[in-house]
Design a protein around this motif. Sequence first.
Motif, short mmCIF file in Angstrom:
data_model
loop_
_atom_site.label_atom_id
_atom_site.label_comp_id
_atom_site.label_asym_id
_atom_site.label_seq_id
_atom_site.Cartn_x
_atom_site.Cartn_y
_atom_site.Cartn_z
N ARG A 25 -10.95 -5.89 6.62
CA ARG A 25 -9.67 -6.29 7.20
C ARG A 25 -8.58 -6.52 6.14
O ARG A 25 -7.52 -7.09 6.44
CB ARG A 25 -9.81 -7.53 8.09
N ALA A 26 -8.81 -6.11 4.91
CA ALA A 26 -7.78 -6.23 3.88
C ALA A 26 -6.74 -5.13 4.07
O ALA A 26 -7.07 -4.02 4.47
CB ALA A 26 -8.40 -6.12 2.49
N SER A 27 -5.50 -5.45 3.79
CA SER A 27 -4.44 -4.45 3.87
C SER A 27 -4.23 -3.82 2.50
O SER A 27 -3.92 -4.51 1.53
CB SER A 27 -3.13 -5.09 4.33
N LEU B 99 -1.14 -10.97 -1.87
CA LEU B 99 -0.71 -10.47 -3.18
C LEU B 99 0.07 -9.17 -3.00
O LEU B 99 0.00 -8.27 -3.83
CB LEU B 99 -1.91 -10.29 -4.10
N LYS B 100 0.81 -9.09 -1.92
CA LYS B 100 1.59 -7.90 -1.61
C LYS B 100 2.52 -7.56 -2.78
O LYS B 100 3.26 -8.41 -3.27
CB LYS B 100 2.42 -8.13 -0.35
N GLY B 101 2.42 -6.31 -3.25
CA GLY B 101 3.29 -5.81 -4.30
C GLY B 101 2.92 -6.24 -5.72
O GLY B 101 3.62 -5.90 -6.66
N ASN C 236 -0.15 1.50 1.18
CA ASN C 236 0.69 1.90 0.04
C ASN C 236 0.26 1.28 -1.28
O ASN C 236 1.05 1.24 -2.22
CB ASN C 236 2.16 1.62 0.31
N ALA C 237 -0.96 0.78 -1.37
CA ALA C 237 -1.48 0.31 -2.67
C ALA C 237 -1.64 1.53 -3.55
O ALA C 237 -1.97 2.63 -3.06
CB ALA C 237 -2.81 -0.41 -2.50
N SER C 238 -1.41 1.36 -4.81
CA SER C 238 -1.39 2.51 -5.70
C SER C 238 -2.39 2.35 -6.83
O SER C 238 -2.44 1.32 -7.48
CB SER C 238 0.00 2.64 -6.30
N ASP D 2 -3.97 -9.42 1.63
CA ASP D 2 -2.87 -8.47 1.70
C ASP D 2 -2.61 -7.93 0.30
O ASP D 2 -2.05 -8.61 -0.55
CB ASP D 2 -1.60 -9.12 2.25
N LEU D 3 -3.07 -6.70 0.06
CA LEU D 3 -2.86 -6.01 -1.21
C LEU D 3 -1.95 -4.81 -1.01
O LEU D 3 -1.92 -3.90 -1.84
CB LEU D 3 -4.21 -5.57 -1.79
N SER D 4 -1.20 -4.81 0.08
CA SER D 4 -0.31 -3.69 0.34
C SER D 4 0.73 -3.60 -0.78
O SER D 4 1.19 -4.61 -1.31
CB SER D 4 0.37 -3.84 1.71
#
Length: 74
Positions: free
Chosen positions: A64-66, A27-29, A69-71, A46-48
């Motif tokens: 191990r989740a990314s 779910l990047k972005g 730059n998550a805000s 992936d939550l970057s």
Amino acid sequence: MDAEEFLDRYAAGIRQFHKGNRQGIDLKGADLSEIDLFSANWNGADLSEATLTRAKLNHTSLSRASLTNASPES
């Protein structure tokens, strides 16, 4: 549930995803403001660059989740 189905449900107004297994979901972005992931398994997700404003992550497994730059704010 894959990322596309997850985002469709989120777009339809669903915010509670309690106890679900979204291990490795990408779910990047994504804007996940006000999401409620109580007691869910998001290991390796992936939550970057995701927006997590007012997200509820109580008892959520994020091993191990990314979160690069998550805000917490939009």
